[in-house]
Design a protein around this motif. Structure first.
Motif, mmCIF file in Angstrom:
data_model
loop_
_atom_site.group_PDB
_atom_site.id
_atom_site.type_symbol
_atom_site.label_atom_id
_atom_site.label_comp_id
_atom_site.label_asym_id
_atom_site.label_seq_id
_atom_site.Cartn_x
_atom_site.Cartn_y
_atom_site.Cartn_z
ATOM 1 N N GLY A 175 -1.582 103.812 71.696
ATOM 2 C CA GLY A 175 -0.995 102.829 70.776
ATOM 3 C C GLY A 175 -2.047 101.915 70.180
ATOM 4 O O GLY A 175 -1.999 101.574 68.990
ATOM 5 N N ALA A 176 -3.014 101.512 70.984
ATOM 6 C CA ALA A 176 -4.072 100.636 70.476
ATOM 7 C C ALA A 176 -4.925 101.387 69.456
ATOM 8 O O ALA A 176 -5.387 100.805 68.468
ATOM 9 N N GLU A 198 1.505 96.961 79.852
ATOM 10 C CA GLU A 198 0.191 97.539 79.548
ATOM 11 C C GLU A 198 -0.483 96.780 78.406
ATOM 12 O O GLU A 198 -1.674 96.478 78.453
ATOM 13 N N GLN A 220 3.819 106.965 72.058
ATOM 14 C CA GLN A 220 2.859 106.449 71.077
ATOM 15 C C GLN A 220 2.261 107.570 70.228
ATOM 16 O O GLN A 220 1.993 107.373 69.042
ATOM 17 N N GLY A 255 -3.842 96.960 69.396
ATOM 18 C CA GLY A 255 -4.914 97.715 68.736
ATOM 19 C C GLY A 255 -5.330 97.087 67.419
ATOM 20 O O GLY A 255 -6.519 97.061 67.079
ATOM 21 N N THR A 315 -0.908 102.735 76.081
ATOM 22 C CA THR A 315 -1.529 101.673 75.289
ATOM 23 C C THR A 315 -2.887 102.101 74.736
ATOM 24 O O THR A 315 -3.318 101.602 73.702
ATOM 25 N N THR A 354 -3.777 103.545 67.423
ATOM 26 C CA THR A 354 -2.978 103.498 66.192
ATOM 27 C C THR A 354 -3.118 102.144 65.500
ATOM 28 O O THR A 354 -3.347 102.080 64.285
ATOM 29 N N PRO A 365 1.667 97.923 71.984
ATOM 30 C CA PRO A 365 0.314 98.505 71.985
ATOM 31 C C PRO A 365 -0.297 98.579 70.588
ATOM 32 O O PRO A 365 -1.517 98.441 70.431
ATOM 33 N N ILE A 366 0.528 98.806 69.580
ATOM 34 C CA ILE A 366 0.011 98.928 68.220
ATOM 35 C C ILE A 366 -0.555 97.588 67.749
ATOM 36 O O ILE A 366 -1.650 97.521 67.173
#
Lengths: 358, 319
Positions: free
Chosen positions: A96-97, B155, A124, B125, A93, A99, B121-122
């Motif tokens: 991914g975060a 997560e 990711q 973000g 994550t 991104t 997760p994307i």
């Protein structure tokens, strides 16, 4: 680093005692200061965060603690918790975060503490960030940097899950860029270039190089991505190396000076996309090639470099290409066996002798 | 909640558009005109439409391999969608993505990610990016029931909740991860209780009821937009088709599927619109007729469009 000695207790370990005259990248008279490799990365982050408010950091323990190696130390105090952001232990994550934030206009610099942990984030990094632009037909871009510490901490004894060199994992993935600086100058310039680049860039910090010191210009500069850097010009033999191995190559090259053998050292500071032109031209010029990488031998970087020498310089070669690599082994703990898995200066010297005497 | 007539009719239009798109795409696939695979959204129309109609254009969704419906729900153009699944340069992704990666950034997308859970997760973000830039926007990653068992999901929900990020986690329980019913892989039956361990609201609604989904989504989106943090929104739905079009479905009975067809969200909503005098049968027939015509034109457009020029094969690898 003027003094690079062989440590009696650990075979071939380079000792980062002071700033180096082995690699000089700042012109005489140019305003500069001496920084460690670790400090150079930090200063690049600091300057880019001042230059562009979209740049921010995220990762495990990077805030007050400053990361496992102290690279981000003091940045939290300067920029605060929004821009120097401690994350949960969630590697996938974190990537991914980064991104997602990049997709909406931010310029994240994420950290995964050790490259060894990045297996947790592989999807990711390799399936998402690397391919999003391509598989959406160019509708988006993913400008992030992922910092990871890698390689041997020779003498640091961090064993099999904290010591690997895994650049080829990422070099296999089109869409990613992979950089691996070997000096403080390159560490700073490549970090700035990586942050300003519009693609996902894997930035591999060499653990053993963190304390190495060198001159870094005061001015704003970048080291361009996708270029090799000729660290030393020579005419008799080309040594292609990256990361920590560049120092073994330079030390070996110095030893051959008195024998009148002129060694060219090509630093593959961007692993991918690979600057084939520079390696090919150097090989064509000298006709003798030694390849040095810390990663495991099989399917490692030297296989790729060697093949491109065949493709680009075969008719100029005067000797078979020789490679010096890490062993096909997990990294062990005890000193007596840990150092045996990595190449040292002596190995590079022997390889140069071999290609010269063919 | 008082929902105005034009919104209700637009919901109906988008649900019918998804249905017709999927039926047309399946027909093309069965006739061998679509390469690869298509994963249809049949039966889940109310879920995607109810959620996306609660969003603004500049809110972003993260799709999955099963996102034809999410795109249409968010306002995507079927012409460019058919062009994409036929591998044409005029498609949303210029023929580089195909069915599994259709994503219309012009209507608010973060991409369609075909690894289960990867959009979570994307989207987290993106929400972080919104918050850091002071934008009052919301990110909505879609997953199915099976996706809520991935590390991505846990997560991501944890990170978003600990930072109060503007995310609505849309969990569409269609009961199947490929061939495996969720009851064989998950102890709990009510997936919304997963929210409790992350300290956020978990809401469970009938995913065949577009109004119920919309109302729950409006609340969750409002909560996210006002800075109060994420919500887990579970829509209880069903995948009426196989995992992919033409998939034999040996793992479930015809009777089970037939039972769920009785819950088909489109006739249900149609009945609601008529019995509440929001639209006449004539009005709704008109919408269906218009959408069917739209599909014919969209397929024609896609078929007549060129494939990507081979000289451009390596475009878009790097920016």
């Amino acid at each position: 680093m003027g003094k690079i000695e062989k440590d009696a207790t650990s075979l071939g370990t380079l000792k980062p005692t002071m700033s180096s005259d082995l690699i000089v990248q700042v012109k005489k008279g140019e305003p500069a200061q001496e920084l460690s490799y670790q400090e150079a990365i930090r200063e690049a982050l600091r300057e880019e965060m001042i230059r562009d408010e979209k740049v921010f950091l995220l990762g495990e323990d990077i805030a007050k603690h400053g990361g496992a190696f102290g690279v981000t130390r003091t940045l939290f105090d300067q920029f605060g918790p929004e821009r120097v952001r401690n994350t949960p232990i969630s590697e996938n994550t974190i990537a991914g975060a980064a991104t997602g934030a990049a997709l909406v206009g931010m310029r994240p610099v994420a950290e995964i503490m050790f490259v060894d942990f990045s297996g947790l984030a592989m999807d990711q990094i390799c399936n998402q960030a690397a391919k999003l632009r391509f598989m959406t037909g160019g509708q988006c871009k993913v400008p992030w940097v992922l910092r990871m510490a890698q390689g041997g901490g020779a003498g640091k004894s961090t064993a099999a899950q904290h010591s690997q060199s895994l650049e080829v994992w990422y070099a296999q993935i089109p869409g990613l860029k992979v950089v691996m600086p070997s000096t403080p100058y390159d560490a700073k310039g490549l970090m700035k270039a990586a942050i300003r680049d519009d693609n996902p860039v894997i930035y591999l910090e060499q653990k053993f190089l963190y304390p190495f010191r060198g001159l870094v210009p005061d001015k704003d500069y970048i080291v361009p991505l996708s270029k090799c850097d000729i660290k030393r010009t020579g005419s008799d033999v080309t040594v292609v190396a990256s990361g920590y191995m560049v120092w073994h190559a330079m030390k070996a090259a110095q030893q051959f000076e008195s024998e009148g053998i002129s060694v060219e050292v090509v630093d593959v500071c961007t692993i991918s996309p690979l600057d084939e032109e520079t390696i090919g031209s150097s090989a064509s010029k000298t006709g003798r090639v030694v390849l040095v990488a810390e990663a495991c031998r099989s399917y490692g970087p030297t296989g790729e470099w060697g093949m491109l020498v065949m493709e680009r310089a075969f008719e100029y070669l005067q000797a078979p290409v020789v490679r010096v690599t890490g062993r096909n082994s997990p990294v062990p703990f005890a000193d007596s066996i840990e150092n045996g898995v990595w190449p040292d200066t002596e190995d590079v010297v022997k390889a140069i002798e071999k290609v010269m005497s063919y | 909640m008082d929902i105005d007539k034009s919104t209700l009719l637009e919901m109906y239009r988008r649900m019918v558009r998804i249905r017709e798109f999927e039926l047309t795409a399946t027909d093309l696939f069965k006739r061998g005109q679509v390469k690869g695979a298509i994963h249809t959204y049949l039966g889940q129309e109310a879920s995607g439409v109810g959620i996306c109609m609660a969003l603004r254009k500049d809110d972003l969704i993260a799709g999955t391999h099963r996102s034809h419906g999410h795109n249409i729900a968010k306002g995507a153009n079927p012409k460019k969608m058919f062009a994409e699944i036929l591998g044409k340069e005029t498609g949303y992704c210029k023929g580089r993505g195909g069915s599994m990666h259709i994503a219309a950034f012009e209507t608010g997308s973060l991409g369609a990610l075909a690894v289960v859970g990867a959009g979570i997760p994307i989207a987290v973000g993106a929400a972080l990016g919104f918050k850091m830039q002071g934008q009052k926007r919301v990110a909505v990653p879609f997953t199915g029931d099976a996706g809520s068992n991935t590390g991505n999901w846990h997560e991501g929900v944890n990170m978003a909740s600990s930072w109060d990020l503007p995310v609505v986690f849309a969990l569409e329980n269609n009961h199947y991860g490929v061939s495996t019913n969720i009851k064989y892989t998950t102890k709990i039956e009510d997936l919304s209780i997963r929210a409790q361990s992350y300290g956020i609201p978990g809401v469970r609604v009938d995913g065949f009821d577009v109004i119920a989904v919309y109302e729950a989504a409006v609340d969750a989106v409002e909560r996210a937009r006002s800075g109060k943090g994420p919500t887990l929104l579970v829509t209880e739905s069903y995948r009426l088709d196989g995992h992919y079009a033409g998939e034999p479905q040996v793992y479930r009975t015809k009777e089970e599927v037939e039972e769920y067809w009785k819950k088909d969200p489109i006739p249900r909503f149609r009945k609601h619109l008529m019995s509440n005098n929001i639209a006449s049968e004539n009005d709704l027939d008109g919408i269906e007729k218009e959408i069917k015509k739209e599909m014919v034109e969209a397929v024609k457009f896609a078929k007549e469009s060129p494939q990507p020029d081979p000289d451009t094969a390596f475009d878009y690898i790097y920016a």
